[in-house]
Design an enzyme around this catalytic site. Sequence first.
Site, PDB file in Angstrom:
ATOM      1  N   GLN A 108       0.841  -1.199   0.000  1.00  0.00           N
ATOM      2  CA  GLN A 108       0.000   0.000   0.000  1.00  0.00           C
ATOM      3  C   GLN A 108       0.876   1.249   0.000  1.00  0.00           C
ATOM      4  OE1 GLN A 108      -3.397  -0.470   3.044  1.00  0.00           O
ATOM      5  NE2 GLN A 108      -1.995  -2.131   3.561  1.00  0.00           N
ATOM      6  N   ASN A 109       2.172   1.048   0.193  1.00  0.00           N
ATOM      7  CA  ASN A 109       3.092   2.175   0.319  1.00  0.00           C
ATOM      8  C   ASN A 109       3.396   2.784  -1.046  1.00  0.00           C
ATOM      9  OD1 ASN A 109       3.022   1.470   2.976  1.00  0.00           O
ATOM     10  ND2 ASN A 109       4.987   0.394   2.939  1.00  0.00           N
ATOM     11  N   VAL A 110       3.413   4.100  -1.074  1.00  0.00           N
ATOM     12  CA  VAL A 110       3.709   4.817  -2.326  1.00  0.00           C
ATOM     13  C   VAL A 110       5.184   5.198  -2.393  1.00  0.00           C
ATOM     14  CG1 VAL A 110       1.351   5.665  -2.593  1.00  0.00           C
ATOM     15  CG2 VAL A 110       2.999   7.032  -1.275  1.00  0.00           C
ATOM     16  N   ASP A 111       5.966   4.724  -1.383  1.00  0.00           N
ATOM     17  CA  ASP A 111       7.426   4.924  -1.463  1.00  0.00           C
ATOM     18  C   ASP A 111       7.999   3.809  -2.334  1.00  0.00           C
ATOM     19  OD1 ASP A 111       7.346   3.567   1.815  1.00  0.00           O
ATOM     20  OD2 ASP A 111       8.154   2.533   0.063  1.00  0.00           O
ATOM     21  N   HIS A 131      -1.305   1.343  -4.469  1.00  0.00           N
ATOM     22  CA  HIS A 131      -1.748   2.745  -4.386  1.00  0.00           C
ATOM     23  C   HIS A 131      -0.845   3.682  -5.176  1.00  0.00           C
ATOM     24  CE1 HIS A 131      -3.998   1.530  -0.461  1.00  0.00           C
ATOM     25  NE2 HIS A 131      -4.602   1.112  -1.536  1.00  0.00           N
ATOM     26  N   CYS A 143      -6.263  15.900 -21.734  1.00  0.00           N
ATOM     27  CA  CYS A 143      -5.725  17.121 -22.365  1.00  0.00           C
ATOM     28  C   CYS A 143      -6.877  17.958 -22.928  1.00  0.00           C
ATOM     29  CB  CYS A 143      -4.759  16.766 -23.489  1.00  0.00           C
ATOM     30  SG  CYS A 143      -4.095  18.251 -24.271  1.00  0.00           S
ATOM     31  N   CYS A 167       1.121  22.441 -17.831  1.00  0.00           N
ATOM     32  CA  CYS A 167       1.568  22.211 -19.207  1.00  0.00           C
ATOM     33  C   CYS A 167       1.671  23.559 -19.924  1.00  0.00           C
ATOM     34  CB  CYS A 167       0.579  21.328 -19.957  1.00  0.00           C
ATOM     35  SG  CYS A 167       1.036  21.110 -21.691  1.00  0.00           S
ATOM     36  N   CYS A 170      -1.187  23.414 -22.864  1.00  0.00           N
ATOM     37  CA  CYS A 170      -2.643  23.344 -22.660  1.00  0.00           C
ATOM     38  C   CYS A 170      -3.088  23.736 -21.251  1.00  0.00           C
ATOM     39  CB  CYS A 170      -3.126  21.920 -22.950  1.00  0.00           C
ATOM     40  SG  CYS A 170      -2.598  20.740 -21.694  1.00  0.00           S
ATOM     41  N   THR A 208       0.400  -2.922   8.729  1.00  0.00           N
ATOM     42  CA  THR A 208      -0.781  -2.209   8.229  1.00  0.00           C
ATOM     43  C   THR A 208      -1.893  -2.224   9.275  1.00  0.00           C
ATOM     44  OG1 THR A 208      -2.400  -1.978   6.453  1.00  0.00           O
ATOM     45  CG2 THR A 208      -1.733  -4.236   7.032  1.00  0.00           C
TER      46      THR A 208
HETATM   47  C1  BV8 Z   1     -11.791   2.690  -3.836  1.00  0.00           C
HETATM   48  C2  BV8 Z   1      -2.141   6.773  -1.588  1.00  0.00           C
HETATM   49  C3  BV8 Z   1     -13.504   2.343  -5.497  1.00  0.00           C
HETATM   50  C4  BV8 Z   1      -2.243   8.250  -1.367  1.00  0.00           C
HETATM   51  C5  BV8 Z   1      -3.831   5.715  -0.166  1.00  0.00           C
HETATM   52  C6  BV8 Z   1     -15.079  -0.487   2.113  1.00  0.00           C
HETATM   53  C7  BV8 Z   1     -15.305  -0.188   3.406  1.00  0.00           C
HETATM   54  C8  BV8 Z   1     -15.042   1.112   3.878  1.00  0.00           C
HETATM   55  C9  BV8 Z   1     -14.535   2.116   3.050  1.00  0.00           C
HETATM   56  C10 BV8 Z   1     -14.307   1.817   1.766  1.00  0.00           C
HETATM   57  C11 BV8 Z   1     -14.598   0.534   1.289  1.00  0.00           C
HETATM   58  N1  BV8 Z   1     -14.275   0.524  -0.011  1.00  0.00           N
HETATM   59  C12 BV8 Z   1     -13.806   1.761  -0.378  1.00  0.00           C
HETATM   60  C13 BV8 Z   1     -13.817   2.554   0.697  1.00  0.00           C
HETATM   61  C14 BV8 Z   1     -13.377   3.930   0.707  1.00  0.00           C
HETATM   62  C15 BV8 Z   1     -11.850   4.075   0.946  1.00  0.00           C
HETATM   63  C16 BV8 Z   1     -11.455   3.548   2.312  1.00  0.00           C
HETATM   64  O1  BV8 Z   1     -10.924   2.472   2.472  1.00  0.00           O
HETATM   65  N2  BV8 Z   1     -11.684   4.421   3.303  1.00  0.00           N
HETATM   66  C17 BV8 Z   1     -11.235   4.061   4.672  1.00  0.00           C
HETATM   67  C18 BV8 Z   1     -10.435   5.229   5.216  1.00  0.00           C
HETATM   68  C19 BV8 Z   1     -12.401   3.748   5.529  1.00  0.00           C
HETATM   69  N3  BV8 Z   1     -11.102   3.363  -0.086  1.00  0.00           N
HETATM   70  C20 BV8 Z   1     -10.864   4.027  -1.238  1.00  0.00           C
HETATM   71  O2  BV8 Z   1     -11.257   5.154  -1.484  1.00  0.00           O
HETATM   72  C21 BV8 Z   1     -10.055   3.264  -2.278  1.00  0.00           C
HETATM   73  N4  BV8 Z   1     -10.688   3.374  -3.576  1.00  0.00           N
HETATM   74  O3  BV8 Z   1     -12.308   1.937  -3.043  1.00  0.00           O
HETATM   75  O4  BV8 Z   1     -12.265   2.951  -5.121  1.00  0.00           O
HETATM   76  C22 BV8 Z   1     -14.489   3.150  -4.843  1.00  0.00           C
HETATM   77  C23 BV8 Z   1     -14.489   4.488  -5.135  1.00  0.00           C
HETATM   78  C24 BV8 Z   1     -15.474   5.252  -4.520  1.00  0.00           C
HETATM   79  C25 BV8 Z   1     -16.330   4.714  -3.552  1.00  0.00           C
HETATM   80  C26 BV8 Z   1     -16.275   3.356  -3.266  1.00  0.00           C
HETATM   81  C27 BV8 Z   1     -15.357   2.559  -3.920  1.00  0.00           C
HETATM   82  C28 BV8 Z   1      -8.646   3.909  -2.461  1.00  0.00           C
HETATM   83  C29 BV8 Z   1      -7.842   3.722  -1.236  1.00  0.00           C
HETATM   84  C30 BV8 Z   1      -6.396   4.198  -1.486  1.00  0.00           C
HETATM   85  C31 BV8 Z   1      -6.180   5.580  -0.936  1.00  0.00           C
HETATM   86  N5  BV8 Z   1      -4.770   5.948  -1.072  1.00  0.00           N
HETATM   87  N6  BV8 Z   1      -2.537   6.048  -0.367  1.00  0.00           N
HETATM   88  C32 BV8 Z   1      -1.241   8.765  -0.363  1.00  0.00           C
HETATM   89  O5  BV8 Z   1      -0.459   7.973   0.183  1.00  0.00           O
HETATM   90  O6  BV8 Z   1      -1.238   9.995  -0.170  1.00  0.00           O
HETATM   91  S1  BV8 Z   1      -4.301   4.925   1.312  1.00  0.00           S
HETATM   92  C33 BV8 Z   1      -2.963   5.201   2.405  1.00  0.00           C
HETATM   93  O7  BV8 Z   1      -3.513   5.070   3.692  1.00  0.00           O
HETATM   94  C34 BV8 Z   1      -1.856   4.168   2.334  1.00  0.00           C
HETATM   95  O8  BV8 Z   1      -1.537   3.799   1.017  1.00  0.00           O
HETATM   96  C35 BV8 Z   1      -2.444   3.008   3.136  1.00  0.00           C
HETATM   97  O9  BV8 Z   1      -3.252   2.209   2.339  1.00  0.00           O
HETATM   98  C36 BV8 Z   1      -3.325   3.732   4.125  1.00  0.00           C
HETATM   99  C37 BV8 Z   1      -2.662   3.783   5.455  1.00  0.00           C
HETATM  100  O10 BV8 Z   1      -2.824   2.524   6.020  1.00  0.00           O
HETATM  101  P1  BV8 Z   1      -1.508   1.742   6.565  1.00  0.00           P
HETATM  102  O11 BV8 Z   1      -0.503   1.663   5.483  1.00  0.00           O
HETATM  103  O12 BV8 Z   1      -1.991   0.543   7.222  1.00  0.00           O
HETATM  104  O13 BV8 Z   1      -0.897   2.802   7.630  1.00  0.00           O
HETATM  105  P2  BV8 Z   1      -1.479   3.199   9.070  1.00  0.00           P
HETATM  106  O14 BV8 Z   1      -0.730   4.389   9.506  1.00  0.00           O
HETATM  107  O15 BV8 Z   1      -2.963   3.216   9.064  1.00  0.00           O
HETATM  108  O16 BV8 Z   1      -1.052   1.961  10.012  1.00  0.00           O
HETATM  109  C38 BV8 Z   1       0.305   1.682  10.223  1.00  0.00           C
HETATM  110  C39 BV8 Z   1       0.325   0.331  10.928  1.00  0.00           C
HETATM  111  O17 BV8 Z   1       1.677  -0.047  11.091  1.00  0.00           O
HETATM  112  C40 BV8 Z   1      -0.308   0.371  12.314  1.00  0.00           C
HETATM  113  O18 BV8 Z   1      -1.105  -0.800  12.475  1.00  0.00           O
HETATM  114  C41 BV8 Z   1       0.890   0.360  13.267  1.00  0.00           C
HETATM  115  O19 BV8 Z   1       0.611  -0.340  14.446  1.00  0.00           O
HETATM  116  C42 BV8 Z   1       1.911  -0.423  12.435  1.00  0.00           C
HETATM  117  N7  BV8 Z   1       3.317  -0.109  12.701  1.00  0.00           N
HETATM  118  C43 BV8 Z   1       3.854   1.107  12.990  1.00  0.00           C
HETATM  119  N8  BV8 Z   1       5.213   1.000  13.067  1.00  0.00           N
HETATM  120  C44 BV8 Z   1       5.521  -0.309  12.790  1.00  0.00           C
HETATM  121  C45 BV8 Z   1       4.309  -1.016  12.548  1.00  0.00           C
HETATM  122  N9  BV8 Z   1       4.275  -2.330  12.246  1.00  0.00           N
HETATM  123  C46 BV8 Z   1       5.480  -2.988  12.176  1.00  0.00           C
HETATM  124  N10 BV8 Z   1       6.684  -2.358  12.365  1.00  0.00           N
HETATM  125  C47 BV8 Z   1       6.741  -1.049  12.687  1.00  0.00           C
HETATM  126  N11 BV8 Z   1       7.918  -0.463  12.884  1.00  0.00           N
END
Ligand code: BV8
Length: 262
Positions: A108-111, A131, A143, A167, A170, A208
């Site tokens: 899911q990481n964009v890095d 993502h 465009c 651009c 355009c 995650t």
């Molecule tokens: C979509 C790019 C079709 C941008 C990102 C079903 C149910 C509910 C909601 C939805 C659903 N289906 C769709 C939705 C809506 C939405 C969604 O999920 N909303 C959530 C917030 C409820 N999904 C979407 O919009 C997706 N598109 O479904 O399209 C559609 C369209 C319209 C309507 C319906 C359907 C698109 C989702 C992608 C969005 N883009 N990133 C950017 O980065 O700027 S998401 C972004 O946030 C990341 O990519 C990643 O996916 C997310 C963050 O989550 P994590 O990576 O898990 O990070 P987080 O900080 O939350 O957690 C970190 C974890 O690591 C923690 O658990 C922590 O304890 C742990 N940790 C910390 N340190 C460590 C560690 N673990 C191990 N070692 C460590 N050192």
Amino acid sequence: MRDRRYAHPFRDLRAKLRQAASVCVLSGAGMSAESGIPTFRDAQTGLWANLDPMQLASEAGFRADPQRVWDWYQMRRDGVRQAEPNAGHVALARYAARHPGRLTILTQNVDDLHQRAAAQTGEGARIVALHGSILTDRWLDACPRGEDLMRRPCEPSRAEPGHPPRCPDCGNRLRPGVVWFGESLDYRDLTAAEEAASACDVMLVVGTSGAVWPAAGLAARARHAGAHVVILNTQVSEIDDEAHIVLTGSAATLLPRLLDPL
Ligand code: BV8
């Protein structure tokens, strides 16, 4: 429920990994936390700590305040460029290089830290960036001059500097090459991810929260397809119920310990 303690979780899991023909990793921001890239939800340090993701990581947010969103992504891009793959990324890349064709990483990481670790260690893993990538740009709109095959297409590389760049021909604006909330994932990536999750013998879910869909659903898909699902996380996640084993700890500590002997 948490900490399903297996007498020797690592030993049992290594045995399963040795037998596995196909291994899948679903990774999130926690995978890159020890590379200095902030996660999203960590209360204080997380990117979302005092910012609304829907305002920043969405098309509507970008159109409402393009400069603010563009600058936020520039800040994150700089952070990614300064970061290095951590011991977790490297352990996965080395495991993949030792077992070519066995590992698929769904991130899911964009890095680009998984990709950089693979490049440093010798290809081996298939990496699906669910993502997108923060290091690529594309045009915000089609465009405005329309498709005219006789005319040279507008190249993002020729965009004039700005917040965001535009651009010169355009006026189209650049946007980060990531999947924003409300935007569908690339169907090729989603299909590849669903196939890998359904086909794997073991899925490691690393760092995650399981809060974002459809990515979060890949763990349940793997479990229902018969895979052994293992969560590696420093805290409880929203998808712990899908796991056979939950290993509490950091990615850069647990992954080398688990994979280096294999
Ligand atoms: C979509 C790019 C079709 C941008 C990102 C079903 C149910 C509910 C909601 C939805 C659903 N289906 C769709 C939705 C809506 C939405 C969604 O999920 N909303 C959530 C917030 C409820 N999904 C979407 O919009 C997706 N598109 O479904 O399209 C559609 C369209 C319209 C309507 C319906 C359907 C698109 C989702 C992608 C969005 N883009 N990133 C950017 O980065 O700027 S998401 C972004 O946030 C990341 O990519 C990643 O996916 C997310 C963050 O989550 P994590 O990576 O898990 O990070 P987080 O900080 O939350 O957690 C970190 C974890 O690591 C923690 O658990 C922590 O304890 C742990 N940790 C910390 N340190 C460590 C560690 N673990 C191990 N070692 C460590 N050192």
